[in-house]
Structure formats: structure tokens, C-alpha cells
Write a protein that holds these residues in place. Structure first.
Motif, PDB file in Angstrom:
ATOM      1  N   TRP A   1       0.824  -1.217   0.000  1.00  0.00           N
ATOM      2  CA  TRP A   1       0.000   0.000   0.000  1.00  0.00           C
ATOM      3  C   TRP A   1       0.856   1.264   0.000  1.00  0.00           C
ATOM      4  O   TRP A   1       0.571   2.214  -0.719  1.00  0.00           O
ATOM      5  N   ARG A   2       1.919   1.274   0.801  1.00  0.00           N
ATOM      6  CA  ARG A   2       2.780   2.442   0.872  1.00  0.00           C
ATOM      7  C   ARG A   2       3.818   2.394  -0.250  1.00  0.00           C
ATOM      8  O   ARG A   2       4.287   1.329  -0.647  1.00  0.00           O
TER       9      ARG A   2
ATOM     10  N   TYR B   1       1.755   6.991  -1.022  1.00  0.00           N
ATOM     11  CA  TYR B   1       0.976   5.839  -1.475  1.00  0.00           C
ATOM     12  C   TYR B   1       1.544   5.314  -2.788  1.00  0.00           C
ATOM     13  O   TYR B   1       1.994   6.074  -3.647  1.00  0.00           O
TER      14      TYR B   1
END
Length: 325
Positions: A48-49, A62
Motif C-alpha cells: 500500500w505504501r 501511497y
């Protein structure tokens, strides 16, 4: 259109009937299209990051995967960006994922120029039977109901042209592109073929692609063995060297003059182009006939995500038919 040549006598043709042979599996795949776990899984949390980059400038928080997931959910459930943010926020809470939901303005900003990786067909068996078609997607203009009710003068509606390439073997969309309304179909064809990473043995398209530039492009890209099925117009004539050295277009014209256009459609397999038209109808039902994004780069990203959505649904299961009558 070629299929209308015998419209006055089509009532004499018996309609072919089909039966679905894998109804239970296909019925379950239709249910899975509404299963929310198809679109967001716990494995997304790890990616996700965004990875930290070593170049100058601000670090992205992100990843592109997070942007793609959120935009995909918004398109599937037909929600604006603000509602998409709230939907993803509640979904993350229900699933117990330890991730931070990005702001709706980040969707719009990061959606510009978003790179989406297409699924490679390099490891799949068999060549591609490519069907190419295009349709219009509206971006501006009142509908007919508004004009009739308020007696307003019809404005010129703005729209974009969506080009899709469908593989008849797998049922996947292998290439797609969005252009402005002043770009013709043959002009957009090189960019479409550049996305295809496998051999194409059959190319089917309507009469808009008729001409030597298209045939030369396909031959140079896929070799002389590619079968090109494009109907010439009814006013087409043979070339000057048709007697000694006929071209592919000359062969199609001669076949139509000999047996008729309807017989040529059946013998050449041109009737399978209807599956490309069906794919366009499927797009407008599932994705929608109108683009939500305002800028052209974001609109191109929107259509790429729509392509991934339809391919994802196709991967859940397809109907298999057999002729019964």
C-alpha cells in the motif's frame, strides 16, 4: 453496413439457437462479480505504501497500486471521488487492515499519467485472433430528455473515442486506447498494435480500416501470414494488377463478386466481429457510457482501469456455448 444487405429477406433465415454448457460455473462467476473480496484483499496491505526513492523531491506516500485499487473500486460501484474515499475508509475498517486511506484529491492528482501494467500473454499458448472496434464516450452535453422538455437548442456534445482490441480466443481485451473525436480508426491502430505482445494470426475489423496502409501495417507487424478480414465498400474495384498479382483486398473483392457479401462473411469468419460490438455494449453497461474525469490524461487512466475491470470479470468465468438447433 454489410449485415443489412439482405435485411428484406432476413426473415427467411433460421436463427441459430445455443445452449450454455457450463451454466453452474458461469452462474457462480456472475455472483463473484459482486463479491467485494475480489477487489480488495489483505495482501494489498504490504504494497500500500510507496517505496522510498533516492532522487530529489518529495517522497510519495501511497503506491501506484493503492491509487489503482481506489480508482477501480470507484469505477466498479460508480461513485465520485469523495464517496470513493469514504467507501474505501469503511472497507479498510471492516477488514481490519492497518493502512491509511488517501484523500480524494490524491486520486485525481495521482491518476494523471498513472502507469498500469497489462497482463502479459507471453506465457499463454496459442496466437491471438484480434477484433478491433471503436465507440464514443460522452464527456459533456445535455441529454435528449432535457432538450425536449425545456425546448433548448441542442449543443454540440463533446466525446472521446474508445478503441478496444478483443482476443477471440481468451475473451480478454489485449489493447485499448482513448483518443479525441477527430482521430480516425486507422490512425489509432499503430498505438493499439504496439500493446500486443503476442503473435496475431487473424485480424478482423469493419470497413473503416479498409485500405493499403492498414494491410501494410499488419503485414509489417505480424508477418505475411496474418489473415486480414476487412470488408471493402460496395463500390470497391479491383486494382490494375489484379489479374497477374492480386492483393488481399483484390481477393476479398473477387470473393464478394463471386458468391455475394453474406456468403463471404460466413466463409471468412467476419461475423465474429459481432463479439467486438458486444464488448462495446458490455463496456457501456458495466463501466458506463460517460467519462467522469475532466482532464484528458485522467480520462485515459479511467479507460485503462475500465479495461482491467472487464478483464478481471472475464477471468472469473466465461460462458461456453454449443449449437442446439
Amino acid at each position: 453496413m454489410p449485415h443489412k444487405f439482405n435485411a428484406a429477406r432476413r426473415h427467411k433465415f433460421e436463427k441459430t439457437r445455443y445452449r450454455i454448457t457450463n451454466w453452474s460455473d458461469y452462474n457462480e462467476s456472475l455472483r463473484l462479480r459482486g463479491d467485494i473480496t475480489v477487489w480488495l484483499s489483505p495482501e494489498v496491505e504490504a504494497a500500500w505504501r510507496a517505496e522510498r526513492r533516492r532522487t530529489r523531491g518529495g517522497q510519495p506516500v501511497y503506491s501506484d497500486l493503492a491509487i489503482t485499487v481506489c480508482l477501480t473500486l470507484g469505477m466498479v460501484y460508480k461513485q465520485p471521488l469523495r464517496q470513493t474515499e469514504g467507501f474505501v475508509r469503511s472497507l479498510v475498517k471492516l477488514m481490519g487492515l492497518d493502512i491509511r486511506v488517501l484523500n480524494y484529491s490524491t486520486f485525481s492528482r495521482r491518476g494523471t499519467g498513472l502507469t498500469l501494467s497489462m497482463k502479459s500473454r507471453a506465457e499463454q499458448d496459442g496466437p491471438i485472433h484480434l477484433v478491433v472496434d471503436s465507440t464514443g464516450l460522452k464527456i459533456f452535453g445535455e441529454g435528449e430528455w432535457f432538450q425536449n422538455k425545456h425546448k433548448t437548442k441542442a449543443k454540440r456534445k463533446s466525446w472521446r473515442k474508445l478503441h478496444l482490441g478483443l482476443d477471440l480466443v481468451s475473451g480478454d481485451i489485449v489493447c485499448s486506447d482513448l483518443t479525441k473525436d477527430d482521430v480516425g480508426d486507422p490512425t489509432a491502430l499503430p498505438d493499439l498494435l504496439h500493446q500486443v505482445d503476442a503473435d496475431v494470426t487473424r485480424f478482423i475489423a469493419d470497413g473503416a480500416y479498409d485500405g493499403d496502409p492498414t494491410s501494410s501495417l499488419l503485414t509489417a507487424r505480424f508477418g505475411v501470414g496474418v489473415e486480414i478480414i476487412i470488408p471493402p465498400p460496395k463500390t470497391a474495384v479491383l486494382s490494375s494488377d489484379a489479374d497477374g498479382n492480386p492483393t488481399l483486398r483484390d481477393q476479398r473483392i473477387a470473393a464478394i463478386h463471386l458468391g455475394g457479401r453474406m456468403a463471404w462473411q460466413v466463409s471468412s469468419g467476419y461475423n465474429q466481429r459481432s463479439r467486438g460490438e458486444t464488448q462495446m455494449g458490455r463496456w457501456k453497461i458495466v463501466i458506463g457510457p460517460k467519462l467522469k474525469a475532466r482532464s484528458f490524461p485522467n480520462q485515459k487512466t479511467e479507460t485503462k482501469i475500465g479495461t482491467h475491470i472487464l478483464n478481471k470479470m472475464t477471468g472469473l468465468g466465461r460462458a461456453k456455448f454449443e449449437v442446439v438447433a
